[in-house]
Scaffold this motif. Structure first.
Motif, PDB file in Angstrom:
ATOM      1  N   ILE A 169       0.831  -1.207   0.000  1.00 39.98           N
ATOM      2  CA  ILE A 169       0.000   0.000   0.000  1.00 39.98           C
ATOM      3  C   ILE A 169       0.866   1.258   0.000  1.00 39.98           C
ATOM      4  O   ILE A 169       0.674   2.171  -0.821  1.00 39.98           O
ATOM      5  N   VAL A 170       1.828   1.305   0.914  1.00 43.39           N
ATOM      6  CA  VAL A 170       2.696   2.481   1.027  1.00 43.39           C
ATOM      7  C   VAL A 170       3.530   2.650  -0.235  1.00 43.39           C
ATOM      8  O   VAL A 170       3.684   3.768  -0.747  1.00 43.39           O
ATOM      9  N   SER A 171       4.070   1.557  -0.737  1.00 44.84           N
ATOM     10  CA  SER A 171       4.890   1.606  -1.941  1.00 44.84           C
ATOM     11  C   SER A 171       4.090   2.113  -3.139  1.00 44.84           C
ATOM     12  O   SER A 171       4.597   2.911  -3.944  1.00 44.84           O
ATOM     13  N   THR A 172       2.844   1.684  -3.252  1.00 39.53           N
ATOM     14  CA  THR A 172       1.990   2.131  -4.359  1.00 39.53           C
ATOM     15  C   THR A 172       1.710   3.622  -4.276  1.00 39.53           C
ATOM     16  O   THR A 172       1.773   4.340  -5.284  1.00 39.53           O
ATOM     17  N   ILE A 173       1.409   4.106  -3.070  1.00 38.48           N
ATOM     18  CA  ILE A 173       1.154   5.544  -2.876  1.00 38.48           C
ATOM     19  C   ILE A 173       2.388   6.356  -3.245  1.00 38.48           C
ATOM     20  O   ILE A 173       2.298   7.390  -3.928  1.00 38.48           O
ATOM     21  N   VAL A 174       3.547   5.903  -2.798  1.00 35.65           N
ATOM     22  CA  VAL A 174       4.805   6.587  -3.110  1.00 35.65           C
ATOM     23  C   VAL A 174       5.031   6.633  -4.619  1.00 35.65           C
ATOM     24  O   VAL A 174       5.382   7.682  -5.178  1.00 35.65           O
ATOM     25  N   ASN A 175       4.803   5.519  -5.288  1.00 34.61           N
ATOM     26  CA  ASN A 175       5.009   5.455  -6.738  1.00 34.61           C
ATOM     27  C   ASN A 175       4.046   6.364  -7.495  1.00 34.61           C
ATOM     28  O   ASN A 175       4.412   6.964  -8.509  1.00 34.61           O
ATOM     29  N   ILE A 176       2.816   6.456  -6.996  1.00 37.43           N
ATOM     30  CA  ILE A 176       1.820   7.323  -7.643  1.00 37.43           C
ATOM     31  C   ILE A 176       2.278   8.778  -7.593  1.00 37.43           C
ATOM     32  O   ILE A 176       2.266   9.487  -8.610  1.00 37.43           O
ATOM     33  N   PHE A 177       2.680   9.234  -6.412  1.00 36.16           N
ATOM     34  CA  PHE A 177       3.102  10.630  -6.270  1.00 36.16           C
ATOM     35  C   PHE A 177       4.390  10.918  -7.034  1.00 36.16           C
ATOM     36  O   PHE A 177       4.576  12.010  -7.563  1.00 36.16           O
ATOM     37  N   ARG A 178       5.271   9.919  -7.096  1.00 35.49           N
ATOM     38  CA  ARG A 178       6.522  10.122  -7.831  1.00 35.49           C
ATOM     39  C   ARG A 178       6.314  10.165  -9.333  1.00 35.49           C
ATOM     40  O   ARG A 178       7.135  10.714 -10.069  1.00 35.49           O
ATOM     41  N   SER A 179       5.221   9.587  -9.801  1.00 32.92           N
ATOM     42  CA  SER A 179       4.974   9.535 -11.243  1.00 32.92           C
ATOM     43  C   SER A 179       4.277  10.784 -11.778  1.00 32.92           C
ATOM     44  O   SER A 179       4.216  10.987 -12.993  1.00 32.92           O
ATOM     45  N   ILE A 180       3.760  11.628 -10.881  1.00 40.34           N
ATOM     46  CA  ILE A 180       3.047  12.837 -11.316  1.00 40.34           C
ATOM     47  C   ILE A 180       4.051  13.956 -11.578  1.00 40.34           C
ATOM     48  O   ILE A 180       4.815  14.323 -10.677  1.00 40.34           O
ATOM     49  N   PRO A 181       4.085  14.526 -12.778  1.00 41.43           N
ATOM     50  CA  PRO A 181       4.983  15.659 -13.064  1.00 41.43           C
ATOM     51  C   PRO A 181       4.722  16.807 -12.097  1.00 41.43           C
ATOM     52  O   PRO A 181       3.559  17.074 -11.748  1.00 41.43           O
ATOM     53  N   PHE A 182       5.777  17.499 -11.687  1.00 43.02           N
ATOM     54  CA  PHE A 182       5.636  18.510 -10.640  1.00 43.02           C
ATOM     55  C   PHE A 182       4.702  19.640 -11.034  1.00 43.02           C
ATOM     56  O   PHE A 182       3.930  20.135 -10.203  1.00 43.02           O
ATOM     57  N   VAL A 183       4.742  20.066 -12.288  1.00 39.92           N
ATOM     58  CA  VAL A 183       3.870  21.171 -12.729  1.00 39.92           C
ATOM     59  C   VAL A 183       2.401  20.784 -12.568  1.00 39.92           C
ATOM     60  O   VAL A 183       1.577  21.592 -12.134  1.00 39.92           O
ATOM     61  N   ILE A 184       2.071  19.531 -12.888  1.00 36.43           N
ATOM     62  CA  ILE A 184       0.692  19.055 -12.724  1.00 36.43           C
ATOM     63  C   ILE A 184       0.339  18.963 -11.241  1.00 36.43           C
ATOM     64  O   ILE A 184      -0.764  19.323 -10.817  1.00 36.43           O
ATOM     65  N   LEU A 185       1.293  18.497 -10.442  1.00 37.10           N
ATOM     66  CA  LEU A 185       1.074  18.386  -8.997  1.00 37.10           C
ATOM     67  C   LEU A 185       0.783  19.751  -8.385  1.00 37.10           C
ATOM     68  O   LEU A 185      -0.067  19.876  -7.496  1.00 37.10           O
TER      69      LEU A 185
END
Length: 217
Positions: free
Chosen positions: A54-70
């Motif tokens: 669960i934690v690993s998936t959440i981390v991967n999701i946030f890391r995959s979002i480009p910063f400008v979109i975030l």
């Protein structure tokens, strides 16, 4: 004091402020996150496959979002936290959220480098999981963790410049409003030079701390 120098001084301070606070928050939350990712992994001292997944998936999701979109996606959350969605303080929220998963993965990698034999020796002596984390894992991996903090801070220098594009303040905002929109090439060059200097200084300080920690081990 010339207007250009004053603008550069204010913008530089805003960037330093954003980077320091964001790096601090990324360290405070990212290091424990990295510890959690490691100790709950398969074969580790607090193995918990479901939690780790669960934690690993959440981390991967946030890391995959480009910063400008975030930056844009987090505007409502930023407004909820600091009362506004633009400005230097507001930019710290997305900067920190972008950096925490990154710091977590770096910490996890650093902890994996710790000799398994040292951990097993601590377990044989009856050390609790908390003692292993605080007395073995983190001290042994500290130079690598500090190196990771340095990398995170350098990335945040670049992210802070991107935050300026949507009104985050700092050198990025100055480069857009004056260097690009008003065609003031000198200000554009000054901001680039200052950003390069900040990265070089951050890397120098980080390397110095890592060397001293490595000598004292």
């Amino acid at each position: 004091m010339s207007e250009t120098f004053q603008l550069l001084l204010i913008s530089t301070w805003q960037t330093i402020y954003m980077v320091i606070i964001s790096t601090l928050l990324a360290t405070i939350f990212g290091v424990p996150l990295g510890v959690l990712l490691l100790v709950t992994d398969k074969g580790q001292i607090l193995q918990n496959s479901i939690l780790n997944k669960i934690v690993s998936t959440i981390v991967n999701i946030f890391r995959s979002i480009p910063f400008v979109i975030l930056l844009i996606v987090l505007m409502p959350f930023t407004r909820l936290i600091v009362g506004k969605s633009i400005g230097t303080t507001a930019a710290i929220v997305p900067l920190s959220i972008a950096a925490i998963p990154f710091m977590g993965r770096i910490t996890e990698t650093a902890l994996r480098e710790v000799d398994r034999g040292v951990i097993e020796a601590a377990q044989a002596m009856g050390a609790s999981p908390f003692q292993i984390i605080t007395k073995v894992l983190i001290p042994e991996a500290l130079p690598s963790i500090v190196s990771g903090i340095t990398i995170t801070a350098i990335n945040l220098v670049g992210y802070s410049a991107m935050a300026g594009v949507i009104g985050g303040g700092g050198l990025g905002d100055l480069a857009v409003r004056y260097g690009y929109q008003r065609f003031m090439i000198d200000i554009m060059l000054y901001t680039v030079a200052i950003l390069v200097a900040m990265v070089q200084l951050t890397q120098f300080i980080g390397d110095l701390i890592v060397r001293r920690l490595s000598k004292n081990r």
